[in-house]
Design an enzyme around this catalytic site. Structure first.
Site, mmCIF file in Angstrom:
data_model
loop_
_atom_site.group_PDB
_atom_site.id
_atom_site.type_symbol
_atom_site.label_atom_id
_atom_site.label_comp_id
_atom_site.label_asym_id
_atom_site.label_seq_id
_atom_site.Cartn_x
_atom_site.Cartn_y
_atom_site.Cartn_z
ATOM 1 N N TYR A 1 12.044 -0.846 -4.763
ATOM 2 C CA TYR A 1 11.694 0.550 -5.009
ATOM 3 C C TYR A 1 12.872 1.289 -5.637
ATOM 4 O O TYR A 1 14.038 0.929 -5.432
ATOM 5 C CB TYR A 1 11.341 1.255 -3.695
ATOM 6 C CG TYR A 1 9.966 0.938 -3.151
ATOM 7 C CD1 TYR A 1 8.887 1.766 -3.416
ATOM 8 C CD2 TYR A 1 9.757 -0.180 -2.346
ATOM 9 C CE1 TYR A 1 7.627 1.497 -2.894
ATOM 10 C CE2 TYR A 1 8.499 -0.465 -1.826
ATOM 11 C CZ TYR A 1 7.443 0.381 -2.103
ATOM 12 O OH TYR A 1 6.195 0.103 -1.592
ATOM 13 N N ARG B 1 0.850 -1.193 0.000
ATOM 14 C CA ARG B 1 0.000 0.000 0.000
ATOM 15 C C ARG B 1 0.886 1.243 0.000
ATOM 16 O O ARG B 1 1.427 1.627 1.033
ATOM 17 C CB ARG B 1 -0.934 -0.010 1.209
ATOM 18 C CG ARG B 1 -1.982 -1.111 1.158
ATOM 19 C CD ARG B 1 -2.892 -1.084 2.365
ATOM 20 N NE ARG B 1 -2.161 -1.372 3.595
ATOM 21 C CZ ARG B 1 -2.689 -1.337 4.807
ATOM 22 N NH1 ARG B 1 -3.953 -0.994 4.966
ATOM 23 N NH2 ARG B 1 -1.958 -1.631 5.868
ATOM 24 N N ARG C 1 11.701 6.151 2.327
ATOM 25 C CA ARG C 1 11.931 7.593 2.258
ATOM 26 C C ARG C 1 12.853 8.074 3.375
ATOM 27 O O ARG C 1 13.591 9.039 3.204
ATOM 28 C CB ARG C 1 10.586 8.316 2.301
ATOM 29 C CG ARG C 1 9.777 8.104 1.013
ATOM 30 C CD ARG C 1 8.310 8.400 1.195
ATOM 31 N NE ARG C 1 8.096 9.750 1.668
ATOM 32 C CZ ARG C 1 6.957 10.177 2.208
ATOM 33 N NH1 ARG C 1 5.940 9.334 2.371
ATOM 34 N NH2 ARG C 1 6.836 11.430 2.605
ATOM 35 N N ASP D 1 2.031 5.232 -0.259
ATOM 36 C CA ASP D 1 1.527 6.472 0.319
ATOM 37 C C ASP D 1 1.110 7.460 -0.763
ATOM 38 O O ASP D 1 1.412 7.291 -1.951
ATOM 39 C CB ASP D 1 2.613 7.118 1.194
ATOM 40 C CG ASP D 1 2.912 6.319 2.447
ATOM 41 O OD1 ASP D 1 2.035 5.560 2.893
ATOM 42 O OD2 ASP D 1 4.040 6.454 2.983
#
Length: 271
Positions: A116, A53, A204, A55
């Site tokens: 990612y 999921r 992040r 952001d």
């Protein structure tokens, strides 16, 4: 519900105008758009589950989801499903693949790892206009080799609480399989981060910490020491979401492995 078939869906989206993946009342999310499109075609769907999921503002080129649909409708739509979804979905989200899989497949828990990419431009002029929605502009020059070397010290299974926003009842123990920094053909600094799973804001935060090393504000020892503090690190900057893209989710090619992987993923993690 009538006889159903489980579908594995490949999904890509530009996250700029979405309030994240998950359904949220009154907000536009990726899940709400995909579910709306699937329900228009299949009427009844069940167990819609996603690998990760993302952001608000985060993009994806390799998101995976599964969904149970009526078998009769699937047989009717099999050859034209992607075309029909193309006509229903808005232009910032696409279902790029759809295949029937064994019912033991679970997009979330059967995943072996997720990969990612995060893009950072440190050019003096900032980010080129066509990449402004998927690349972070950084105001200081970056030593990418130094960032890469520092990031290697974080590999392995650790408690990444220093890099995560904790959620009640959730563990922050993860296995970081890859964390590389390199420049691409246009000089942009690109992080590749791969793990069995990620806790909230982990990627992040990892990027923000490496940027502090890369522009000289911190050293490698500071980055490695974050693993030892046992709580959320107040001096780690969480970079913006728009530079982040989910590019791949990996699964075993053998359906017989999926149940074992699901059991492994659902275990209570300890060090």
């Amino acid at each position: 519900m009538e006889d159903t078939t489980r579908l594995r869906l490949g999904i890509a989206y530009d996250g700029a105008e979405f309030s994240g993946w998950a359904l949220q009342p009154g907000l536009r999310t990726v899940a709400s758009e995909v579910i709306r499109a699937l329900e228009l075609l299949f009427r009844d769907i069940a167990d819609f589950t996603v690998a990760g999921r993302t952001d608000a503002g985060v993009h994806a080129t390799g998101q995976i989801a599964h969904v149970d649909v009526p078998t009769a409708k699937w047989e009717d739509l099999r050859e034209k499903l992607l075309w029909r979804l193309r006509g229903i979905l808005p232009p910032d989200v696409r279902v790029v693949s759809a295949e029937a899989v064994d019912r033991s497949f679970n997009a979330r828990f059967a995943a072996q790892w997720r990969r990612y990419r995060y893009r950072v431009a440190d050019a003096v002029y900032g980010v080129t206009p066509l990449r402004r929605l998927d690349t972070l502009a950084w105001p200081r020059p970056l030593d990418v080799e130094r960032m890469h070397a520092a990031s290697q010290r974080l590999l392995g299974e650790h408690d990444f609480v220093g890099f995560c926003k904790q959620r009640e009842g959730a563990t922050t123990i993860r296995e970081l399989l890859q964390y590389d920094w390199a420049r691409d053909e246009d000089g942009t600094a690109v992080a590749t981060v791969r793990a069995d799973a990620f806790c909230h804001s982990m990627v992040r935060s990892l990027v923000g910490a490496a940027l502090a090393v890369g522009d000289g504000r911190r050293d490698e020892a500071w980055l490695a020491a974050i693993l030892q503090i046992g709580e959320r690190a107040n001096d780690v900057h969480v970079v913006g979401p728009h530079g982040l893209t989910l590019v791949e989710v990996s699964y075993s090619q053998d359906p017989g492995d999926w149940r074992d992987r699901i059991d492994l993923t659902r275990r209570v993690r300890t060090l």
